[in-house]
Scaffold this active site. Structure first.
Site, mmCIF file in Angstrom:
data_model
loop_
_atom_site.group_PDB
_atom_site.id
_atom_site.type_symbol
_atom_site.label_atom_id
_atom_site.label_comp_id
_atom_site.label_asym_id
_atom_site.label_seq_id
_atom_site.Cartn_x
_atom_site.Cartn_y
_atom_site.Cartn_z
ATOM 1 N N SER A 1 44.181 37.779 46.622
ATOM 2 C CA SER A 1 43.706 38.622 47.722
ATOM 3 C C SER A 1 42.376 38.098 48.248
ATOM 4 O O SER A 1 42.193 37.925 49.458
ATOM 5 C CB SER A 1 43.518 40.072 47.242
ATOM 6 O OG SER A 1 44.744 40.629 46.860
ATOM 7 N N SER B 1 44.227 45.363 39.002
ATOM 8 C CA SER B 1 43.047 45.600 39.844
ATOM 9 C C SER B 1 42.956 47.049 40.303
ATOM 10 O O SER B 1 42.132 47.376 41.157
ATOM 11 C CB SER B 1 43.089 44.676 41.068
ATOM 12 O OG SER B 1 42.998 43.333 40.665
ATOM 13 N N GLY C 1 41.121 43.350 36.912
ATOM 14 C CA GLY C 1 40.559 42.791 38.143
ATOM 15 C C GLY C 1 39.416 43.651 38.649
ATOM 16 O O GLY C 1 38.903 43.420 39.740
ATOM 17 N N LYS D 1 47.633 41.234 35.985
ATOM 18 C CA LYS D 1 46.296 41.422 36.515
ATOM 19 C C LYS D 1 46.260 42.826 37.093
ATOM 20 O O LYS D 1 46.942 43.119 38.083
ATOM 21 C CB LYS D 1 45.964 40.410 37.614
ATOM 22 C CG LYS D 1 44.549 40.657 38.169
ATOM 23 C CD LYS D 1 44.206 39.864 39.408
ATOM 24 C CE LYS D 1 42.801 40.298 39.881
ATOM 25 N NZ LYS D 1 42.485 39.801 41.232
#
Lengths: 305, 305, 305, 305
Positions: free
Chosen positions: D52, D173, D196, D171
């Protein structure tokens, strides 16, 4: 087509066309052309290709180009071709608008950047849309669809953008009558407001909040959608309410299954639906039976091609 | 009043009345009575006391009783008195309904429990409303206001509750035309749907999605609200749109300041507004000037008492 | 108790005590006293009465007074008595704080006004809490529970309120470690931060983001909660992780059923649970079996009274 | 790299690398390579490209390929190269994984389809990720980032996916410790959980809820991030808290400006930041001054290259 001409012609009912895929998940451009030819024999005002319902986010750059080329050849001159061109970057969006112009589209539909939604302040949104409108060879319709993007377009921002000569209207799929009402009151009368929410076609046309509609439901149930619009144009409230119920009953059932539902409905009506691209789910047996039943109840039989 | 009679009379425009407070934060029941007498000379169908706009959540049990007593004596027999009775517990809500009956109210308005919103499944909500409707001596109107409660009332649940003989309708303040449309299509024709969203009065009456409206805006701008309703009853779309614009322009400005705004507007119209109870903020100087300006533009002058 | 003393003593594990009700939906104050006496034999630092888990929103004014009176007599002097006093109006909240002081509470817990959540700007919130802190005879703990109120307390606002000599800390039930971390970094070291989120007890104590915890789970599983806290005080990460798993496994299962679950769990541990007040649902047979099973697995047997 | 090897090596701190752009909005692949070489002299475990923060949604297919080619050549063999490969369609995602394998990446990071978020039931999500894991030549890390996608990955779904031999970790986030805790408790010990969320590095490592972190903040402030991780590995809580404060103070200020902030911070540290691609806003003068100030306070000086 000039911005002035498009403002005149952006009315009535326009389907947000599905993009048929084969069982092997390949683009069925022949089926798309067949659908467009069949729909072109009705009173639909035009067609939106590469919209949300057209699964544009699922298509490669090559497939997007193919859809526009095939679409332009299948759609007669008297009907509008609108092309979905929203990309995440400003520069990518302008390139898409240029491609749509080369393919012969009449106008483009542009959604906001939405991945980094927190950064999309009204000022940032306005700069983005103005840069796109400056760079686009075709007139621009804003596209508000916060249920997918998470980025609403505030009516005040839309009103400011309506001053740009190349921004001619909005497709508002937010489905919030409050937003539609405020947008109408803040923009000039020749700013075209098209609702993308099927339940609002009747009330918004009645209240003067919309000039027309761009509808997923019109893939499958164009007759009642056209009937609502025609009745409201003539001020026949009772007839409009009857057509509205027929439209809503179909839309409630088919829409429950999303794009898989519209594609199954299209198939049931004798046109080419095919399958949605995974991970979007297909309409299963039970869904197809429900869809067939509601189409039968609404007397929406297979068309002859 | 029987459930059948109330179904007949629940139409037209009903204000969700503010509860005036003195500068010392005491209930101004004399001012409330004066307002009710002034409003009773108009075509308003009735009055909602102890609603959200009436700051019911700010009032002690004693103050709530006083509002109903004073209200009943000020409201003529030809106008409805609706009483807000939603409490967090089922038993507390039934007690409030019994108190409203003793005070002479015509019907009660019941919102869902909302503190433990996660526990309010459709089944739990339905059980709660059924227990209240069983225990209430007065006909029950459901009250949906998810912007305050966080608990939407799904149309399917409303439809099931509409089968209860003592549940006669709903005040839907969600302001979502999709919900209103579905509620209308799922409930019998004598189930009364009153919108609490000012922007929906015109479109919902046009589409047949509502039978009337209970409005905060009608505290201050009852004339254009009544004009929209009357024009739609006669099928005069153009006149309705003009009145709608006038209503919305006032509502946009005054409503921006919440209850403090409605109270300031009431004061500007020569009735008794007073102040909202803290922590709700008052309308400041600038707000009062804007409110006065929009009322002047809309030709809503102070009434003579 | 002075604000300084309370700052020293606000540490450790404090249950947010349930309020037992009889099968006839009456307040079981005898049962409440019995629970408090049993819990007082443990290392719990104190007790929160009239919190969310105590169903304060379900209790009449009379019942609220009774809970505090009975509670004060049952809780020994060495343990804190915290009283939930948040009402929707500023004046109602101050009255509740005064009542709590008369009943002998040590500090009050105050949630924000939340019905008109849109009006609760940081400035309005701060004015409300300051007015309450000025008017309260007892030290004030802020209470943030946005999952119920819809009103978050921004850390910047909390930091400004922490300057008030009578605001001594916060119970943060938002469960967002980012908020907890920022609150810790923005407030002075003697501002007491108590997490209300069971999953954060271990990580927040480890990171220094909290000084203790006020927990619904401690009604039923006070032993593992106390064990987590004690292990972290001694820097024994491995022991803390083991106790955390035990605490979470119980909390996951019992908490799934809300207050009905905590009450069933209390009953299973030989204390007095009773039923939640409708419309809150009871734990059914299956729920009770699951709760019994997880308590057995965690070796949380009935206590002897 | 085999799924087993990658499970061993997925630990420590990994930056989610920005993709530098020139003032003319062209990909600055030379700058990217320079950054990677500088970072490779530290204890960072590896690098995420096309995440991202890498603005993957802004990059054309060609640009995405170039980033991986350039990245692979700049990253030494001892450091991991993770490639972001999430596309909206299942088939597009698999193609991206195949391209990443050809470019020499070690593992891929796959986010869910999110445009039609309503269709992403747990079952649909699980089918999608399984199809991708079956088709990907590289081990797969799930990527949960609901603040951008609006599609949370429920821990129960993650737990089921963790059984797939080619899905090696996540991950996360989302930044919600509750989700992290539950994910940890439901998955096997060799399922790698990388947070994250910068505020969770310390508490999650302390509570054993994470094995490492993939951080935007590590573009600019890798030293304090590495210090938190190293201190926690040695059980030095006090040292970890000090490093955590330093990390958070930088992250709070720089992160306020999003990708424009991280790029400005990178520039301030003597590496190559460049500008974000419009419509993402640049850090303005005031932002750059604040960023420079916080880096000075945290003693994060420009690196020598």
């Amino acid at each position: 087509m000039s911005a002035t001409t498009i403002r005149t012609r952006l009315r009535g009912i326009i389907p947000a066309c599905v993009t048929p895929m084969t069982a092997g998940d390949e683009l069925d451009h022949v089926g798309l052309a067949a659908n467009l030819r069949a729909w072109s024999e009705t009173d639909l005002s035009g067609f939106l290709l590469l919209g949300s319902t057209g699964e544009v986010v699922m298509l490669s750059e090559f497939e997007q180009a193919l859809v526009l080329e095939v679409g332009r050849r299948a759609i007669p001159a008297g009907k509008l071709l609108l092309a979905g061109c929203g990309q995440q970057s400003t520069r990518g969006t302008i390139v898409a608008c240029q491609n749509a112009a080369r393919a012969g589209a009449d106008a483009v539909l542009v959604m906001p950047h939405f991945y980094f939604k927190g950064a999309m302040t009204p000022a940032v949104l306005a700069d983005h849309f103005r840069a796109v409108a400056d760079g686009s060879p075709l007139p621009v319709l804003l596209y508000s669809v916060p249920q997918f993007t998470g980025v609403p377009l505030p009516p005040e921002t839309v009103a400011r953008l309506a001053e740009h000569p190349n921004i001619v209207g909005i497709k508002d799929s937010a489905g919030d009558a409050r937003v539609l009402d405020l947008t109408r009151r803040l923009t000039p009368p020749d700013f075209r407001i098209l609702t993308g929410a099927v339940h609002l076609v009747l009330p918004a046309l009645g209240a003067g909040m919309a000039d027309g509609a761009i509808l997923a439901a019109a893939n499958v149930a164009w007759e009642p959608a056209l009937a609502v619009e025609a009745a409201m144009r003539r001020g026949e409230l009772a007839a409009a309410r009857t057509a509205h119920r027929r439209l809503m009953e179909v839309s409630d059932v088919v829409g429950r299954y999303g794009i898989g539902g519209w594609k199954a409905g299209l198939q049931a009506r004798g046109l080419v639906g095919g399958l949605p691209r995974p991970p979007l789910p297909q309409a299963d047996e039970q869904a197809r039976a429900q869809i067939a039943a509601v189409l039968a109840t609404a007397e929406l039989d297979p068309v002859r091609r």
